[in-house]
Scaffold this motif. Sequence first.
Motif, PDB file in Angstrom:
ATOM      1  N   GLN A 173      46.240  73.140  38.139  1.00 52.79           N
ATOM      2  CA  GLN A 173      45.763  74.504  37.934  1.00 52.79           C
ATOM      3  C   GLN A 173      45.212  75.052  39.239  1.00 52.79           C
ATOM      4  N   GLY A 174      45.099  76.374  39.312  1.00 55.47           N
ATOM      5  CA  GLY A 174      44.530  77.018  40.495  1.00 55.47           C
ATOM      6  C   GLY A 174      45.299  76.664  41.765  1.00 55.47           C
ATOM      7  N   LYS A 175      44.547  76.317  42.825  1.00 57.42           N
ATOM      8  CA  LYS A 175      45.165  75.969  44.110  1.00 57.42           C
ATOM      9  C   LYS A 175      46.031  74.717  44.001  1.00 57.42           C
ATOM     10  N   MET A 176      45.694  73.846  43.026  1.00 56.87           N
ATOM     11  CA  MET A 176      46.429  72.593  42.902  1.00 56.87           C
ATOM     12  C   MET A 176      47.888  72.822  42.499  1.00 56.87           C
ATOM     13  N   LYS A 177      48.199  73.976  41.923  1.00 53.86           N
ATOM     14  CA  LYS A 177      49.589  74.271  41.573  1.00 53.86           C
ATOM     15  C   LYS A 177      50.491  74.198  42.801  1.00 53.86           C
ATOM     16  N   LYS A 178      49.967  74.647  43.952  1.00 55.28           N
ATOM     17  CA  LYS A 178      50.752  74.622  45.189  1.00 55.28           C
ATOM     18  C   LYS A 178      50.600  73.282  45.913  1.00 55.28           C
ATOM     19  N   GLN A 179      49.440  72.650  45.778  1.00 59.18           N
ATOM     20  CA  GLN A 179      49.164  71.408  46.508  1.00 59.18           C
ATOM     21  C   GLN A 179      49.720  70.172  45.810  1.00 59.18           C
ATOM     22  N   TYR A 180      50.041  70.304  44.532  1.00 60.09           N
ATOM     23  CA  TYR A 180      50.383  69.130  43.722  1.00 60.09           C
ATOM     24  C   TYR A 180      51.593  68.386  44.266  1.00 60.09           C
ATOM     25  N   GLY A 185      42.628  66.779  46.885  1.00 55.67           N
ATOM     26  CA  GLY A 185      43.178  67.544  47.988  1.00 55.67           C
ATOM     27  C   GLY A 185      44.642  67.181  48.155  1.00 55.67           C
ATOM     28  N   THR A 242      44.467  65.122  37.469  1.00 54.70           N
ATOM     29  CA  THR A 242      45.168  66.322  37.919  1.00 54.70           C
ATOM     30  C   THR A 242      46.319  66.642  36.975  1.00 54.70           C
TER      31      THR A 242
END
Length: 280
Positions: free
Chosen positions: A75-82, A16, A58
């Motif tokens: 990848q996916g949502k993690m692209k913005k959360q990273y 997260g 990640t």
Amino acid sequence: MSEQLLRLDHITMQFGGVVAVDDLELVVNEGEIVALIGPNGAGKTTAFNVITGVYQPTNGAVWFDGAKIIENHPQGKMKKQYKGQCDGLYTETLSPTPDKITRAGMARTFQNIRLWKTQTVFDNVLIAKHCRSTSSVFSAAFRLNRKEEAAQRAQVEELLEIVGLSDVKNELATSLPYGKQRRLEIARALAAEPKLLLLDEPAAGMNPQETEELTAFIGEIREKFKITILLIEHHMNLVMGISDRIYVLDFGKLIAHGTPAEIQKNQRVIDAYLGVADDA
């Protein structure tokens, strides 16, 4: 100079919005004993779980025995959360399961002892040996693998003799004293014939005498099995007495790396983890 056996390149493990391991780079050379230390929650066991395929990182890559075995990128949502670094450096996705990594030549123990409680000492080690079996389900069902099974049982007998557990081989694993249970867990890992042995807090819960015996035992393992060891440990006497090099994590970040003597003098490590003794 010894060859690299394990290398972590920019490993980041994010859950997260929480970055448990942040851009970790680490090298273990053949024949070394390397320690990974740090306060509770520093990300040490998370790093182990990435190396052994329990977690997919990640971002970053893991190289073992000359080959890249793990790689991932946000990848996916993690692209913005990273929140980590080097997010554009990796493009592949390599995610082998823990059993495949074990067969590649790694074995590990855990913070909490995970022996098969209803099995004897001998059977705990024999079951672990099966990861090296070449027989199929068919040949095992019809006992066509008798020669291989006999060879494995002989190897287990020899291993238990080497680690000092042959006298309790027929006892239930959980009936052993705590120190011997730890030794059994290490023996079970050795049964997988690893090139790299990962020990996650092997001295946890041990008294000073047991810890001293374990320190000597780990040294004997390296010599007898010609094996490389990466360990997590909080007992500094063990770490300083047996490690060739030490990596220090704090809040997921690498804050120091060096020999035991260098780490003991590192002010940042002293402030974050080791502390100083009070004046008498």
